[in-house]
Design a protein around this motif. Sequence first.
Motif, PDB file in Angstrom:
ATOM      1  N   UNK A  57       0.361  -1.265   0.407  1.00  0.00           N
ATOM      2  CA  UNK A  57      -0.143   0.280   0.098  1.00  0.00           C
ATOM      3  C   UNK A  57       0.992   0.774  -0.113  1.00  0.00           C
ATOM      4  N   UNK A  58       1.853   1.701  -1.007  1.00  0.00           N
ATOM      5  CA  UNK A  58       3.020   2.477  -0.796  1.00  0.00           C
ATOM      6  C   UNK A  58       2.372   3.800  -1.368  1.00  0.00           C
ATOM      7  N   UNK A  59       0.677   3.285  -1.937  1.00  0.00           N
ATOM      8  CA  UNK A  59       0.740   5.065  -3.180  1.00  0.00           C
ATOM      9  C   UNK A  59       0.189   5.490  -1.440  1.00  0.00           C
ATOM     10  N   UNK A  60      -0.834   4.862  -1.109  1.00  0.00           N
ATOM     11  CA  UNK A  60      -1.716   5.314  -0.046  1.00  0.00           C
ATOM     12  C   UNK A  60      -1.216   5.792   1.527  1.00  0.00           C
ATOM     13  N   UNK A  61      -0.331   4.989   2.211  1.00  0.00           N
ATOM     14  CA  UNK A  61      -0.068   5.297   2.471  1.00  0.00           C
ATOM     15  C   UNK A  61       0.504   6.367   3.307  1.00  0.00           C
ATOM     16  N   UNK A  62       0.673   6.675   4.503  1.00  0.00           N
ATOM     17  CA  UNK A  62       2.098   8.588   5.301  1.00  0.00           C
ATOM     18  C   UNK A  62       2.550   7.601   6.108  1.00  0.00           C
ATOM     19  N   UNK A  63       3.595   9.184   6.757  1.00  0.00           N
ATOM     20  CA  UNK A  63       4.354   8.422   8.044  1.00  0.00           C
ATOM     21  C   UNK A  63       4.117  10.519   8.243  1.00  0.00           C
ATOM     22  N   UNK A  64       3.598  10.086   9.724  1.00  0.00           N
ATOM     23  CA  UNK A  64       3.470  11.166   9.994  1.00  0.00           C
ATOM     24  C   UNK A  64       4.150  12.225  11.129  1.00  0.00           C
ATOM     25  N   UNK A  65       4.918  12.562  10.990  1.00  0.00           N
ATOM     26  CA  UNK A  65       5.984  13.242  11.771  1.00  0.00           C
ATOM     27  C   UNK A  65       5.754  14.518  12.839  1.00  0.00           C
ATOM     28  N   UNK A  66       5.889  14.397  14.198  1.00  0.00           N
ATOM     29  CA  UNK A  66       5.215  16.015  15.529  1.00  0.00           C
ATOM     30  C   UNK A  66       6.460  15.381  15.876  1.00  0.00           C
ATOM     31  N   UNK A  67       7.058  17.036  15.833  1.00  0.00           N
ATOM     32  CA  UNK A  67       8.557  17.478  16.344  1.00  0.00           C
ATOM     33  C   UNK A  67       8.013  18.638  17.151  1.00  0.00           C
ATOM     34  N   UNK A  68       8.947  18.701  18.685  1.00  0.00           N
ATOM     35  CA  UNK A  68       8.484  19.882  19.413  1.00  0.00           C
ATOM     36  C   UNK A  68       9.707  19.378  19.996  1.00  0.00           C
ATOM     37  N   UNK A  69      10.339  21.323  19.524  1.00  0.00           N
ATOM     38  CA  UNK A  69      11.518  21.297  20.277  1.00  0.00           C
ATOM     39  C   UNK A  69      11.680  22.188  20.972  1.00  0.00           C
ATOM     40  N   UNK A  70      12.187  22.155  22.196  1.00  0.00           N
ATOM     41  CA  UNK A  70      12.303  23.120  23.308  1.00  0.00           C
ATOM     42  C   UNK A  70      13.553  23.998  23.331  1.00  0.00           C
ATOM     43  N   UNK A  71      13.908  25.218  23.430  1.00  0.00           N
ATOM     44  CA  UNK A  71      14.669  25.890  23.445  1.00  0.00           C
ATOM     45  C   UNK A  71      15.908  25.576  25.353  1.00  0.00           C
ATOM     46  N   UNK A  72      16.736  25.207  24.938  1.00  0.00           N
ATOM     47  CA  UNK A  72      17.430  24.736  26.339  1.00  0.00           C
ATOM     48  C   UNK A  72      17.913  26.393  26.180  1.00  0.00           C
ATOM     49  N   UNK A  73      18.023  27.560  26.209  1.00  0.00           N
ATOM     50  CA  UNK A  73      18.188  28.808  27.065  1.00  0.00           C
ATOM     51  C   UNK A  73      16.721  29.421  27.247  1.00  0.00           C
ATOM     52  N   UNK A  74      16.265  29.515  26.580  1.00  0.00           N
ATOM     53  CA  UNK A  74      14.794  30.593  27.083  1.00  0.00           C
ATOM     54  C   UNK A  74      13.647  30.124  27.397  1.00  0.00           C
ATOM     55  N   UNK A  75      13.538  28.576  26.639  1.00  0.00           N
ATOM     56  CA  UNK A  75      12.002  27.150  27.320  1.00  0.00           C
ATOM     57  C   UNK A  75      11.534  27.909  25.936  1.00  0.00           C
ATOM     58  N   UNK A  76      11.681  28.417  24.564  1.00  0.00           N
ATOM     59  CA  UNK A  76      10.845  28.717  24.135  1.00  0.00           C
ATOM     60  C   UNK A  76      10.314  27.327  22.535  1.00  0.00           C
ATOM     61  N   UNK A  77       8.762  27.639  22.493  1.00  0.00           N
ATOM     62  CA  UNK A  77       8.702  26.168  21.904  1.00  0.00           C
ATOM     63  C   UNK A  77       8.373  26.013  20.406  1.00  0.00           C
ATOM     64  N   UNK A  78       9.284  25.428  19.474  1.00  0.00           N
ATOM     65  CA  UNK A  78       8.821  25.295  18.292  1.00  0.00           C
ATOM     66  C   UNK A  78       7.838  24.126  18.103  1.00  0.00           C
ATOM     67  N   UNK A  79       6.767  23.503  17.253  1.00  0.00           N
ATOM     68  CA  UNK A  79       6.432  22.591  17.071  1.00  0.00           C
ATOM     69  C   UNK A  79       6.270  22.543  15.286  1.00  0.00           C
TER      70      UNK A  79
END
Length: 146
Positions: free
Chosen positions: A115-137
Amino acid sequence: MKKIISATAVLAVALLIPVSSSAANGTPHIEVAPAAAKKFFVAVAPRGGGHKVKVGKVLGVKVRCSLNCRVKVRFKLITPVGSSTVKGGRYLPKGVPWQTGMVLNSRGRKALKSHVKTSRLVARVVAINSANGKRSVRNKVFKFRR
């Protein structure tokens, strides 16, 4: 008449410019603007380049931060047969890529190949800055290539 107006304008501008102590001494004084803060972002891309993830035992993805950060990643494989989720995380120094992904068993690999054509890989990345705690999603959906 025009000469009087322009002379008055030049005099007014000269009065508005502050004279610094170095200018009074005859040495030039150069103001240096503070360096702009580097923007915090997260980059997510398939391992091996391109826009699609290669079907295999390991579905590889590279994650990189612009600054030192703590990263959490959640992968979800979506197929017509069913879906599966994997989570992980670690500390990343700035600019150092982390090669992560999802390991499939033979049954999952066989289902994905059919099922290569109909399949998907979803990646959710949450990064938190070590210096000030700001999040980037960052959410990214990848298609597959054989």
